[in-house]
Design an enzyme around this catalytic site. Structure first.
Site, mmCIF file in Angstrom:
data_model
loop_
_atom_site.group_PDB
_atom_site.id
_atom_site.type_symbol
_atom_site.label_atom_id
_atom_site.label_comp_id
_atom_site.label_asym_id
_atom_site.label_seq_id
_atom_site.Cartn_x
_atom_site.Cartn_y
_atom_site.Cartn_z
ATOM 1 N N HIS A 17 0.820 -1.220 0.000
ATOM 2 C CA HIS A 17 0.000 0.000 0.000
ATOM 3 C C HIS A 17 0.856 1.272 0.000
ATOM 4 O O HIS A 17 1.959 1.294 0.532
ATOM 5 C CB HIS A 17 -1.016 0.008 1.145
ATOM 6 C CG HIS A 17 -0.431 0.009 2.538
ATOM 7 N ND1 HIS A 17 -0.098 1.165 3.197
ATOM 8 C CD2 HIS A 17 -0.147 -1.001 3.389
ATOM 9 C CE1 HIS A 17 0.363 0.870 4.404
ATOM 10 N NE2 HIS A 17 0.355 -0.447 4.552
ATOM 11 N N ASP A 70 -0.213 4.433 1.137
ATOM 12 C CA ASP A 70 -0.433 5.427 2.190
ATOM 13 C C ASP A 70 0.355 5.076 3.447
ATOM 14 O O ASP A 70 0.702 3.925 3.680
ATOM 15 C CB ASP A 70 -1.925 5.549 2.526
ATOM 16 C CG ASP A 70 -2.540 4.243 3.020
ATOM 17 O OD1 ASP A 70 -2.229 3.181 2.440
ATOM 18 O OD2 ASP A 70 -3.311 4.268 4.000
ATOM 19 N N ASP A 104 6.488 1.062 6.208
ATOM 20 C CA ASP A 104 5.145 0.493 6.126
ATOM 21 C C ASP A 104 4.338 1.429 5.228
ATOM 22 O O ASP A 104 3.835 2.424 5.695
ATOM 23 C CB ASP A 104 4.548 0.406 7.530
ATOM 24 C CG ASP A 104 3.092 -0.008 7.532
ATOM 25 O OD1 ASP A 104 2.584 -0.407 6.482
ATOM 26 O OD2 ASP A 104 2.456 0.092 8.600
ATOM 27 N N GLU A 164 -4.976 2.001 2.912
ATOM 28 C CA GLU A 164 -4.986 0.747 3.682
ATOM 29 C C GLU A 164 -5.134 1.045 5.161
ATOM 30 O O GLU A 164 -5.850 0.368 5.883
ATOM 31 C CB GLU A 164 -3.678 -0.026 3.414
ATOM 32 C CG GLU A 164 -3.659 -1.448 3.970
ATOM 33 C CD GLU A 164 -3.206 -1.577 5.408
ATOM 34 O OE1 GLU A 164 -3.381 -2.657 6.000
ATOM 35 O OE2 GLU A 164 -2.685 -0.584 5.985
ATOM 36 N N GLU A 165 -4.437 2.102 5.582
ATOM 37 C CA GLU A 165 -4.337 2.386 7.019
ATOM 38 C C GLU A 165 -5.655 2.853 7.634
ATOM 39 O O GLU A 165 -5.777 2.873 8.850
ATOM 40 C CB GLU A 165 -3.257 3.463 7.263
ATOM 41 C CG GLU A 165 -1.857 3.050 6.822
ATOM 42 C CD GLU A 165 -1.210 2.023 7.743
ATOM 43 O OE1 GLU A 165 -1.872 1.590 8.702
ATOM 44 O OE2 GLU A 165 -0.041 1.647 7.493
ATOM 45 N N ASP A 184 3.305 -6.616 3.496
ATOM 46 C CA ASP A 184 2.850 -5.609 4.454
ATOM 47 C C ASP A 184 2.870 -6.122 5.885
ATOM 48 O O ASP A 184 1.957 -5.875 6.656
ATOM 49 C CB ASP A 184 1.432 -5.144 4.072
ATOM 50 C CG ASP A 184 1.000 -3.928 4.861
ATOM 51 O OD1 ASP A 184 1.872 -3.248 5.428
ATOM 52 O OD2 ASP A 184 -0.215 -3.658 4.912
ATOM 53 N N HIS A 225 4.250 2.654 12.682
ATOM 54 C CA HIS A 225 3.260 3.567 13.270
ATOM 55 C C HIS A 225 3.849 4.340 14.457
ATOM 56 O O HIS A 225 3.111 4.798 15.323
ATOM 57 C CB HIS A 225 1.973 2.831 13.691
ATOM 58 C CG HIS A 225 1.252 2.202 12.528
ATOM 59 N ND1 HIS A 225 -0.080 1.828 12.595
ATOM 60 C CD2 HIS A 225 1.650 1.893 11.286
ATOM 61 C CE1 HIS A 225 -0.443 1.297 11.428
ATOM 62 N NE2 HIS A 225 0.602 1.327 10.618
HETATM 63 ZN ZN LIG Z 1 0.970 -1.463 6.282
#
Ligand SMILES: [Zn+2]
Length: 368
Positions: free
Chosen positions: A75, A77, A105, A138-139, A162, A343
């Site tokens: 992904h 984003d 990520d 995705e997030e 991912d 994150h």
């Molecule tokens: Zn991810």
């Protein structure tokens, strides 16, 4: 065959382009150019329009008529803070200056896929039909994957890049997940003058909560109330209360039954007290289980064995685009790309892991 310097430069280029969910335009344009240069047919789908974003999923097809079709996806984003990302290469590690996430990520996944494509082209490697999908949003709920019309492309199987962890790790199980807000509506009244005219929403909620199942329910099922909000003043009977609820299970049936039971308890409890309740709790994505003896795992193991990489099959507690594609009938594994502390502003990625991942992808493509 893998060109490490090229891979790292591509990764650094991409992480420097800010791409929060639904604002992937700039990185999307960058990837359209890269895929075109590599000779893929490039399509941007309608996922951006469907989800009020500025970019659709970017799809690249490397044709191989009559051959098996394999999906590779990551992904575009990233989570916030990601307005300005300053990557720092320190030895074999890429991190940030501490003010943002890195975006490994999932740009680590994208970088490995692109390097794989470059190696195929450079070395004229015979390959299956390759369908690359760089997804949006995705997030914030797997929105790009949900909007992607996978049936148009009909891949036989897929590898989603991912997951955190070392290359060789494959996520083979992930839960069905539901979440939403439950609101109990009581009745306000002055707490000192006429409390008998009110219905305290907290009292109603408390009665229901003692009856519903929370915490670990069985080996593969959990549920939780994570936040509670209610009341406006100490001298008013609490008129309403909002609770954020979530539940997960590897079994779709167990999750459905749990939700039905939970809602029934709220329903009957509010009736008892003459209150009302609203719920928008729903299943956000389906889970999946890829069996250990599936051809997909055999294929992944074969590729890893060739490189002497140890394979670990693991369950995941969360969701990824992999859940969506599996639920649409395409067996997919979620592979670890080496991203760490995702994150957070301490996120980093080890260069060797991205290189190893690209090597594994090349082996997957080469086949036997
Ligand atoms: Zn991810």
């Amino acid at each position: 065959m893998i060109n490490e310097q090229r891979l790292v430069e591509n990764f650094l280029d991409m992480v420097k382009i800010s791409s929060p969910s639904l604002k992937e335009r700039e990185v999307g344009d960058y990837l359209i150019n890269v895929l075109r240069e590599l000779g893929l047919e490039v399509i941007e789908d309608n996922a951006g329009k469907m989800n009020n974003g500025n970019c659709g999923n970017i799809i690249g097809i490397l044709k191989s008529p009559g051959k098996k079709k394999v999906l590779f996806s990551a992904h575009m984003d990233t989570v916030s803070p990601c307005d300005k990302i300053t990557p720092i290469v320190e030895g074999r590690v890429i991190k940030t200056d501490g003010t943002s996430v890195l975006g490994g990520d999932d740009k680590g996944g994208i970088a490995s896929i692109i390097e794989m494509l470059r190696v195929i082209k450079e070395n004229n490697i015979e390959h299956p039909e390759i369908i690359v999908v760089f997804s949006i949003a995705e997030e914030i709920g797997l929105l790009g994957a949900k909007s992607f019309e996978i049936e148009k492309y009909q891949p036989d199987c897929g590898f989603i890049l991912d997951s955190s962890g070392k290359p060789g790790v494959a996520i083979v199980k992930a839960p069905y997940a539901a979440k939403g807000k439950i609101t109990i509506i009581g009745k306000p009244a002055h707490a000192g003058i006429s409390p008998e005219n009110g219905i305290n929403a907290l009292t109603v909620a408390a009665h229901a909560i003692t009856k519903i199942k929370l915490g670990r329910i069985d080996k593969e099922t959990t549920s939780n109330i994570g936040t509670v909000k209610g009341g406006s003043a100490v001298n008013i009977v609490m008129p309403s209360i909002e609770m954020m609820y979530e539940a997960r299970s590897l079994s779709g049936d167990t999750l459905k039954n749990l939700l039905a039971e939970t809602m029934e308890i709220f329903e009957s409890t509010v009736k008892e007290f003459g209150a009302e309740f609203k719920s928008d709790v729903e299943i956000g994505y389906d889970g999946f289980i890829i069996s250990e003896d599936s051809p997909l795992i055999a294929e992944f193991k074969r590729a890893c064995d060739k490189l002497g990489v140890e394979v670990k099959t693991l369950p995941s507690g969360g969701g990824s685009d992999t859940n969506v594609y599996n639920s649409k009938g395409v067996p997919c594994l979620n592979l670890a790309v080496g991203m760490s502390k995702v994150h957070t502003t301490e996120e980093f990625i080890v260069i060797d892991d991205m290189v190893d991942m690209a090597k594994i992808l090349v082996e997957i493509v080469k086949g036997n």
